[in-house]
Motif scaffolding. Structure first.
Motif, PDB file in Angstrom:
ATOM      1  N   SER A 167      -3.718  -7.092  -4.700  1.00 45.71           N
ATOM      2  CA  SER A 167      -4.094  -8.406  -5.194  1.00 45.71           C
ATOM      3  C   SER A 167      -4.694  -8.322  -6.603  1.00 45.71           C
ATOM      4  O   SER A 167      -4.629  -9.282  -7.357  1.00 45.71           O
ATOM      5  CB  SER A 167      -5.083  -9.089  -4.256  1.00 45.71           C
ATOM      6  OG  SER A 167      -6.247  -8.308  -4.105  1.00 45.71           O
ATOM      7  N   LYS A 168      -5.249  -7.135  -6.967  1.00 37.51           N
ATOM      8  CA  LYS A 168      -5.773  -6.990  -8.317  1.00 37.51           C
ATOM      9  C   LYS A 168      -6.004  -5.512  -8.611  1.00 37.51           C
ATOM     10  O   LYS A 168      -6.156  -4.687  -7.714  1.00 37.51           O
ATOM     11  CB  LYS A 168      -7.031  -7.834  -8.507  1.00 37.51           C
ATOM     12  CG  LYS A 168      -8.333  -7.176  -8.454  1.00 37.51           C
ATOM     13  CD  LYS A 168      -9.474  -8.154  -8.713  1.00 37.51           C
ATOM     14  CE  LYS A 168     -10.677  -7.621  -7.969  1.00 37.51           C
ATOM     15  NZ  LYS A 168     -11.877  -8.342  -8.171  1.00 37.51           N
ATOM     16  N   GLU A 216     -11.302   5.792  -0.924  1.00 34.32           N
ATOM     17  CA  GLU A 216     -10.721   4.551  -0.401  1.00 34.32           C
ATOM     18  C   GLU A 216     -11.636   3.886   0.610  1.00 34.32           C
ATOM     19  O   GLU A 216     -12.477   4.518   1.234  1.00 34.32           O
ATOM     20  CB  GLU A 216      -9.359   4.822   0.223  1.00 34.32           C
ATOM     21  CG  GLU A 216      -9.384   5.676   1.483  1.00 34.32           C
ATOM     22  CD  GLU A 216      -8.000   5.933   2.053  1.00 34.32           C
ATOM     23  OE1 GLU A 216      -7.427   5.002   2.666  1.00 34.32           O
ATOM     24  OE2 GLU A 216      -7.510   7.058   1.891  1.00 34.32           O
ATOM     25  N   THR A 217     -11.437   2.577   0.712  1.00 35.51           N
ATOM     26  CA  THR A 217     -12.019   1.770   1.780  1.00 35.51           C
ATOM     27  C   THR A 217     -10.837   1.040   2.405  1.00 35.51           C
ATOM     28  O   THR A 217      -9.696   1.256   2.005  1.00 35.51           O
ATOM     29  CB  THR A 217     -13.048   0.757   1.234  1.00 35.51           C
ATOM     30  OG1 THR A 217     -12.366  -0.198   0.419  1.00 35.51           O
ATOM     31  CG2 THR A 217     -14.153   1.443   0.441  1.00 35.51           C
ATOM     32  N   ASN A 237      -5.121  -7.123  -0.358  1.00 31.81           N
ATOM     33  CA  ASN A 237      -5.478  -8.248   0.501  1.00 31.81           C
ATOM     34  C   ASN A 237      -5.320  -7.823   1.965  1.00 31.81           C
ATOM     35  O   ASN A 237      -4.990  -6.673   2.251  1.00 31.81           O
ATOM     36  CB  ASN A 237      -4.662  -9.503   0.157  1.00 31.81           C
ATOM     37  CG  ASN A 237      -3.170  -9.321   0.395  1.00 31.81           C
ATOM     38  OD1 ASN A 237      -2.728  -8.461   1.147  1.00 31.81           O
ATOM     39  ND2 ASN A 237      -2.375 -10.160  -0.269  1.00 31.81           N
ATOM     40  N   ASN A 293      -8.230  -2.942 -11.505  1.00 27.43           N
ATOM     41  CA  ASN A 293      -9.276  -2.868 -12.531  1.00 27.43           C
ATOM     42  C   ASN A 293      -9.343  -1.451 -13.066  1.00 27.43           C
ATOM     43  O   ASN A 293      -9.287  -0.492 -12.283  1.00 27.43           O
ATOM     44  CB  ASN A 293     -10.654  -3.231 -11.961  1.00 27.43           C
ATOM     45  CG  ASN A 293     -10.821  -4.697 -11.734  1.00 27.43           C
ATOM     46  OD1 ASN A 293     -10.600  -5.494 -12.619  1.00 27.43           O
ATOM     47  ND2 ASN A 293     -11.210  -5.067 -10.520  1.00 27.43           N
ATOM     48  N   THR A 304      -7.197  -3.209  -5.496  1.00 27.32           N
ATOM     49  CA  THR A 304      -7.696  -4.019  -4.381  1.00 27.32           C
ATOM     50  C   THR A 304      -6.520  -4.602  -3.611  1.00 27.32           C
ATOM     51  O   THR A 304      -5.585  -5.153  -4.206  1.00 27.32           O
ATOM     52  CB  THR A 304      -8.600  -5.157  -4.895  1.00 27.32           C
ATOM     53  OG1 THR A 304      -9.646  -4.583  -5.691  1.00 27.32           O
ATOM     54  CG2 THR A 304      -9.207  -5.940  -3.751  1.00 27.32           C
ATOM     55  N   THR A 359      -9.193   1.073  -9.979  1.00 27.09           N
ATOM     56  CA  THR A 359      -9.465   0.523  -8.659  1.00 27.09           C
ATOM     57  C   THR A 359      -8.373  -0.484  -8.321  1.00 27.09           C
ATOM     58  O   THR A 359      -8.096  -1.396  -9.110  1.00 27.09           O
ATOM     59  CB  THR A 359     -10.847  -0.165  -8.600  1.00 27.09           C
ATOM     60  OG1 THR A 359     -11.839   0.775  -8.978  1.00 27.09           O
ATOM     61  CG2 THR A 359     -11.139  -0.692  -7.214  1.00 27.09           C
ATOM     62  N   LYS A 418       0.825  -1.201   0.000  1.00 24.40           N
ATOM     63  CA  LYS A 418       0.000   0.000   0.000  1.00 24.40           C
ATOM     64  C   LYS A 418       0.867   1.261   0.000  1.00 24.40           C
ATOM     65  O   LYS A 418       0.599   2.216  -0.750  1.00 24.40           O
ATOM     66  CB  LYS A 418      -0.946   0.003   1.211  1.00 24.40           C
ATOM     67  CG  LYS A 418      -2.058   1.007   1.105  1.00 24.40           C
ATOM     68  CD  LYS A 418      -3.001   0.926   2.307  1.00 24.40           C
ATOM     69  CE  LYS A 418      -4.142  -0.012   2.007  1.00 24.40           C
ATOM     70  NZ  LYS A 418      -5.231   0.072   3.002  1.00 24.40           N
ATOM     71  N   SER A 450     -10.020  -1.954   1.924  1.00 23.97           N
ATOM     72  CA  SER A 450      -9.428  -2.908   0.984  1.00 23.97           C
ATOM     73  C   SER A 450      -9.274  -2.381  -0.438  1.00 23.97           C
ATOM     74  O   SER A 450      -8.780  -3.100  -1.307  1.00 23.97           O
ATOM     75  CB  SER A 450     -10.272  -4.190   0.950  1.00 23.97           C
ATOM     76  OG  SER A 450     -11.566  -3.899   0.483  1.00 23.97           O
ATOM     77  N   GLU A 451      -9.679  -1.140  -0.723  1.00 27.33           N
ATOM     78  CA  GLU A 451      -9.584  -0.627  -2.088  1.00 27.33           C
ATOM     79  C   GLU A 451      -9.199   0.842  -2.128  1.00 27.33           C
ATOM     80  O   GLU A 451      -9.622   1.635  -1.288  1.00 27.33           O
ATOM     81  CB  GLU A 451     -10.929  -0.762  -2.821  1.00 27.33           C
ATOM     82  CG  GLU A 451     -11.247  -2.142  -3.268  1.00 27.33           C
ATOM     83  CD  GLU A 451     -12.480  -2.190  -4.160  1.00 27.33           C
ATOM     84  OE1 GLU A 451     -12.666  -3.233  -4.787  1.00 27.33           O
ATOM     85  OE2 GLU A 451     -13.250  -1.220  -4.227  1.00 27.33           O
ATOM     86  N   SER A 470      -9.247   3.986  -5.060  1.00 27.84           N
ATOM     87  CA  SER A 470      -9.797   4.352  -6.360  1.00 27.84           C
ATOM     88  C   SER A 470      -9.195   5.680  -6.799  1.00 27.84           C
ATOM     89  O   SER A 470      -9.150   6.638  -6.025  1.00 27.84           O
ATOM     90  CB  SER A 470     -11.323   4.452  -6.280  1.00 27.84           C
ATOM     91  OG  SER A 470     -11.852   4.749  -7.547  1.00 27.84           O
TER      92      SER A 470
END
Length: 116
Positions: free
Chosen positions: A109-110, A77-78, A103, A112, A101, A99, A64, A80-81, A83
């Motif tokens: 982890s990914k 943000e949250t 872990n 998008n 994501t 976005t 992060k 886990s994400e 944006s």
């Protein structure tokens, strides 16, 4: 017959080249973080840099803190994400977003890219 096939390929090539613009703008971390995206010359700045960002920076697996160093604070943000607003996509009035994501260990982890 060969001339007819060649003409088809030329027409297809012209159609594909006119359907959209694939930007090859070089990713620049400082521009990404500091440019005013509300000015007309920067409306699509981040969108244009996305191809180079994904090609030359392996985001999946980053921590992060590394993402924040590279891209700055997220637009939203949250836990886990993250944006990031990408601006205009060059296809009508669509805008895009990235976005990311994480872990539970705060490792990417990914990713998008969304348009719409």
């Amino acid at each position: 017959m060969k001339a007819k096939i060649l003409n088809y390929f030329i027409i297809i090539g012209l159609l594909l080249s006119s359907c959209g613009q694939i930007s090859h703008a070089k990713f620049d971390s400082d521009k990404w973080k500091n440019s005013d995206l509300n000015t007309e010359e920067n409306w699509d700045l981040r969108w244009k840099m996305m191809n180079d960002l994904r090609k030359n920076h392996e985001l999946v697996g980053m921590k992060k803190a590394e993402i924040e160093k590279l891209l700055g604070k997220p637009d939203s943000e949250t836990n886990s994400e993250y944006s990031y607003y990408l601006g205009m996509t060059g296809t009508g009035i669509n805008t895009g977003s990235l976005t990311i994501t994480f872990n539970e260990s705060e490792i990417v982890s990914k990713i998008n890219v969304h348009q719409g």
